[in-house]
Design an enzyme around this catalytic site. Structure first.
Site, mmCIF file in Angstrom:
data_model
loop_
_atom_site.group_PDB
_atom_site.id
_atom_site.type_symbol
_atom_site.label_atom_id
_atom_site.label_comp_id
_atom_site.label_asym_id
_atom_site.label_seq_id
_atom_site.Cartn_x
_atom_site.Cartn_y
_atom_site.Cartn_z
ATOM 1 N N ALA A 1 -6.961 9.732 -67.685
ATOM 2 C CA ALA A 1 -5.564 9.598 -68.050
ATOM 3 C C ALA A 1 -5.210 10.998 -69.240
ATOM 4 C CB ALA A 1 -5.303 8.416 -68.990
ATOM 5 N N LEU A 2 -5.750 12.109 -68.475
ATOM 6 C CA LEU A 2 -5.803 13.359 -69.271
ATOM 7 C C LEU A 2 -4.212 13.910 -69.534
ATOM 8 C CD1 LEU A 2 -8.355 15.111 -66.935
ATOM 9 C CD2 LEU A 2 -8.635 13.743 -68.634
ATOM 10 N N HIS A 3 -4.381 14.459 -70.679
ATOM 11 C CA HIS A 3 -3.185 14.932 -71.321
ATOM 12 C C HIS A 3 -3.472 16.245 -72.063
ATOM 13 C CE1 HIS A 3 -5.058 13.861 -75.354
ATOM 14 N NE2 HIS A 3 -5.151 12.813 -74.911
ATOM 15 N N GLY B 1 -4.105 17.449 -74.564
ATOM 16 C CA GLY B 1 -5.464 17.510 -75.492
ATOM 17 C C GLY B 1 -6.522 17.676 -75.096
ATOM 18 N N HIS B 2 -6.878 17.032 -73.596
ATOM 19 C CA HIS B 2 -8.089 17.068 -72.978
ATOM 20 C C HIS B 2 -8.136 18.668 -72.583
ATOM 21 C CE1 HIS B 2 -7.581 12.703 -72.515
ATOM 22 N NE2 HIS B 2 -8.824 12.853 -73.047
ATOM 23 N N GLN C 1 -17.389 0.230 -74.946
ATOM 24 C CA GLN C 1 -17.133 0.619 -76.002
ATOM 25 C C GLN C 1 -15.920 -0.155 -76.646
ATOM 26 O OE1 GLN C 1 -16.803 4.899 -74.741
ATOM 27 N NE2 GLN C 1 -14.916 5.021 -75.949
ATOM 28 N N GLY D 1 -12.392 16.002 -79.257
ATOM 29 C CA GLY D 1 -11.228 16.227 -80.310
ATOM 30 C C GLY D 1 -11.478 15.930 -81.686
ATOM 31 N N GLN E 1 -15.956 9.583 -84.425
ATOM 32 C CA GLN E 1 -16.531 9.795 -83.110
ATOM 33 C C GLN E 1 -17.358 11.038 -83.301
ATOM 34 O OE1 GLN E 1 -15.556 8.392 -79.110
ATOM 35 N NE2 GLN E 1 -14.792 10.455 -78.944
ATOM 36 N N ARG F 1 -3.368 6.580 -74.610
ATOM 37 C CA ARG F 1 -2.673 5.261 -74.879
ATOM 38 C C ARG F 1 -1.265 5.628 -75.236
ATOM 39 N NH1 ARG F 1 -7.842 4.006 -77.447
ATOM 40 N NH2 ARG F 1 -8.338 2.079 -76.564
HETATM 41 O O1 PAF Z 1 -13.274 9.835 -76.705
HETATM 42 C C1 PAF Z 1 -13.419 9.382 -75.826
HETATM 43 O O2 PAF Z 1 -12.425 9.486 -74.674
HETATM 44 C C2 PAF Z 1 -14.491 8.551 -75.600
HETATM 45 O O3 PAF Z 1 -14.797 7.824 -76.274
HETATM 46 C C3 PAF Z 1 -15.660 9.207 -74.781
HETATM 47 C C4 PAF Z 1 -16.144 10.148 -75.870
HETATM 48 C C5 PAF Z 1 -15.387 9.969 -73.477
HETATM 49 C C6 PAF Z 1 -16.852 8.580 -74.632
HETATM 50 O O4 PAF Z 1 -16.646 7.134 -73.751
#
Ligand code: PAF
Length: 282
Positions: free
Chosen positions: A32-34, A36-37, A61, A148, A154, A188
């Site tokens: 679901a790239l945006h 930011g990615h 997770q 990010g 994280q 999200r």
């Molecule tokens: O930040 C995320 O999108 C996730 O936590 C990651 C680092 C890809 C691990 O699943």
């Protein structure tokens, strides 16, 4: 762009690059790239010979099954976006390819970083994150990996993991990417209704005010002010707000001139969880 779904083919391909002394930049994502990615990928492209992006919605997770089910999946659009920024390799494995039959996390100790904030509200979350990031590092063996700062906790945990396990990768934290209205970009956000989207920028506006208040007001007063502000916001429910030491991520009660602080927030818009943070000057 080359696309791989299995580890072996990806490793074989990467071996060629490694043999030719090419450096590998890695951007792990859940799709679901945006923008930011894409900014992480641009950063990776500047400093590495090739860039590998992973798309894997990591089940271990998620502490909430519904959140996992609802997590947006937009692989065709993601591939288009990755091609538009000339990503070299996409790794998009199945759950079985990563976990075989045992969909479970390893247990980690990150010297307490994992128990604060997101760790307290999303049980097991960081065991899941660390499990998948370590697995992906082992498969890809990147020179540099890009994360990010929206997920600041994280980022600190991944840095700690690299340190503790002596992994041969440099972890780079990149600035938070925001919509024009200030809302931190997140996969999200795609699930927000029109009204929730309009309410969302309140989070960053409030963090900016906190940044100003931090100059002159004590932490107790700031916390009270923030809680009252959120009481006036019918579409946003505060889950937590905390001013924490950037290194330990422990909640600060008083300011210490020798420490660096950051304000962290988690908010629900309906069932959609949004997080953000801002650096504070002491
Ligand atoms: O930040 C995320 O999108 C996730 O936590 C990651 C680092 C890809 C691990 O699943």
């Amino acid at each position: 762009m080359k696309i791989f779904n299995n580890k072996k083919d990806l490793k074989d391909c990467l071996l060629d690059y490694k043999t030719n002394k090419k450096t590998i930049g890695f951007v792990p994502t859940m799709g679901a790239l945006h923008e930011g990615h894409l900014s992480l990928i641009e950063n990776a492209k500047l400093k590495n010979d090739i860039v590998v992006v992973s798309i894997f919605v990591n089940p271990t997770q998620f502490d909430n099954v519904e959140d996992l089910k609802q997590y947006p999946k937009t692989i065709e659009n993601d591939i288009k976006l990755l091609k538009s920024v000339s990503c070299d390799i996409l790794f998009s494995p199945s759950v079985k390819e990563i976990y075989s039959e045992n969909i479970a996390s390893e247990k980690f100790n990150f010297d307490g970083l994992e128990h604060q904030m997101e760790g307290a509200f999303r049980k097991g979350h960081f065991d899941g994150v660390a499990t998948i990031v370590k697995t992906l590092f082992e498969i890809i063996e990147p020179n540099k990996a890009y994360f990010g700062q929206k997920d600041f906790q994280q980022l600190q945990i991944v840095k700690k993991m690299v340190d503790k396990y002596d992994l041969n990768v440099t972890v780079k934290g990149c600035p938070i990417y925001r919509e024009e209205n200030g809302l931190a970009m997140s996969s999200r956000n795609a699930r927000l209704s029109k009204e929730q989207k309009e309410a969302g920028p309140f989070i960053y506006r409030t963090l900016n005010k906190i940044q100003q208040k931090f100059d002159t007001e004590n932490i107790t007063k700031i916390n009270e002010w923030l809680e009252n502000e959120f009481k006036k916001q019918p579409l946003l429910t505060l889950e937590y707000f905390t001013i924490a030491d950037e290194k330990t991520l422990k909640t600060a009660k008083n300011k210490d001139a020798n420490k660096t602080y950051r304000a962290f927030i988690a908010v629900f818009a309906g069932d959609i969880r949004l997080i953000d943070n801002i650096a504070l000057k002491n």
